[in-house]
Design an enzyme around this catalytic site. Sequence first.
Site, short mmCIF file in Angstrom:
data_model
loop_
_atom_site.label_atom_id
_atom_site.label_comp_id
_atom_site.label_asym_id
_atom_site.label_seq_id
_atom_site.Cartn_x
_atom_site.Cartn_y
_atom_site.Cartn_z
N ALA A 300 44.28 34.68 -6.90
CA ALA A 300 44.40 35.52 -8.10
C ALA A 300 45.07 34.77 -9.25
O ALA A 300 44.67 34.93 -10.41
CB ALA A 300 45.20 36.78 -7.76
N CYS A 360 54.51 46.93 -4.58
CA CYS A 360 54.75 47.74 -3.38
C CYS A 360 55.90 47.15 -2.58
O CYS A 360 55.98 47.31 -1.37
CB CYS A 360 53.49 47.88 -2.54
SG CYS A 360 52.77 46.31 -2.07
N1 SAH Z 1 44.33 47.14 -5.31
C1 SAH Z 1 43.99 47.48 -3.94
C2 SAH Z 1 45.03 47.07 -2.93
C3 SAH Z 1 45.46 45.62 -3.02
S1 SAH Z 1 46.29 45.03 -1.60
C4 SAH Z 1 43.72 48.98 -3.90
O1 SAH Z 1 44.14 49.71 -4.80
O2 SAH Z 1 43.07 49.44 -2.96
C5 SAH Z 1 46.57 43.37 -2.03
C6 SAH Z 1 45.34 42.46 -1.97
O3 SAH Z 1 45.74 41.19 -2.46
C7 SAH Z 1 44.75 42.22 -0.59
O4 SAH Z 1 43.40 42.61 -0.59
C8 SAH Z 1 44.84 40.69 -0.39
O5 SAH Z 1 43.69 40.14 0.21
C9 SAH Z 1 44.97 40.20 -1.79
N2 SAH Z 1 45.68 38.94 -1.99
C10 SAH Z 1 46.87 38.55 -1.48
N3 SAH Z 1 47.24 37.36 -1.99
C11 SAH Z 1 46.26 36.98 -2.84
C12 SAH Z 1 46.07 35.86 -3.70
N4 SAH Z 1 46.97 34.88 -3.79
N5 SAH Z 1 44.95 35.80 -4.45
C13 SAH Z 1 44.04 36.80 -4.40
N6 SAH Z 1 44.18 37.88 -3.62
C14 SAH Z 1 45.26 37.97 -2.85
#
Ligand code: SAH
Length: 417
Positions: A300, A360
């Site tokens: 991300a 969270c």
């Molecule tokens: N927004 C979602 C929940 C997100 S949970 C909803 O409302 O349903 C957090 C997410 O971040 C997970 O899917 C995980 O795969 C992702 N994640 C964790 N670290 C990450 C990174 N460095 N880059 C991209 N995605 C990541």
Amino acid sequence: MEHEVSRAADLVDALDPARRPVIRLRPGRDGRALARGAPWAFADEIALDRRTRRLAPGTIVRLESARGQATGSRPLGTFAFNPRSKIAARRLDDDPEAVIDRSWIARRLAGAARLRDRLFDAPFWRWVHAEGDGLPGVVIDRFGEAAVIQPNAAWAERLLPWFVEVLAEAGIGPVVMNGMSRGRALEGLEERVDLLAGTLDGPVKVPMNGAVYLADLLGGQKTGLYYDQRLNHAFAARLGRDGRMLDVFSHVGGFSLAALAAGAREALAVDASAPALALARTGARESGVAERFRTLRADAFEAMAGLGAEGRRFDLVVADPPAFAPNRAAREAGLRAYEKVARLAAPLVAPGGFLVLCSCSHAVDLEAFRGASLRGIGRAGRRGQLLHTGFAGPDHPQHPHLAETGYLKALFWRLDG
Ligand code: SAH
């Protein structure tokens, strides 16, 4: 069934209040908070001797105040005891004579279900939110006829077959046990995922906020879907109507599918997990919005930096990362990570557009999170209005004595030009 509740003789502590072990607070601990309803007694509050230390994790006990024989000790209620956990005793019932059996579990589940039935139209909700619903350490999410249970405390692991039977009597099946949460290690419980009843053929469809989501109950993160964000999905969707939106840390598309269902022109979902993005795309098809939906599998932070370098702008940007500060030790590093998310996300917001930042993390409270977000937005050279602060939905009720259960924060900003 794989885990039978052992013979009734082994459950005398649960079933027979008269024969249940008594645990006392240490002298000097007045137990006032416990008398007022506090849900936990910590290991350093309890008089631990050879006898108590030998009790099996998850033993049902009567907790009493420390007062000596002369004055008589006061029962504080029926608790579940675990000599291996820092949270040594968890309140099950105010009544020290409570019988903890299948019907006790059934009554708690029925009470929790009544609340959710009132709140939501369809049976897709967090059914039990642990202490907040009087079932300490137990999380159950309901997906129509299916349920996922997380027994995150020793007593619940011990009585798990009763939970499964009660769920079956309520017409629920399949039942998945998800034993992957961090809390289990602190209770001395191992990690595992199991199908405890029924069969599952693939992900289940979940109608929510006008969209259809796909939840993988056996392989998914958490219990398959983030029900806690439901109201925040809905609020963001309203802001994103007829705009372009970017959903960073999208998982199965919680924010983007709701926004598309509400009329967003297009959405790009970014996540590091290929399986989560595949479910998001299936969800988009099921929701009839696939032609307006794109996914990008990437880190991300790199993706946001890349989109910024390309000069891309969106009317709505959502960043909902995993818990960067799951405990106190990770607090400072977590705050820096939240600041960085805000700094990378803010430049992607079109003038007058909206930015939603979520946390969270238990160890980062609302004020600290708002501060980190504000620093990040400022470092990106942007200013804005704070429109709204969202929390977990009402199927995640908080125990009034536990700030910890109020973990989810969502800040809704409108940024200037
Ligand atoms: N927004 C979602 C929940 C997100 S949970 C909803 O409302 O349903 C957090 C997410 O971040 C997970 O899917 C995980 O795969 C992702 N994640 C964790 N670290 C990450 C990174 N460095 N880059 C991209 N995605 C990541």
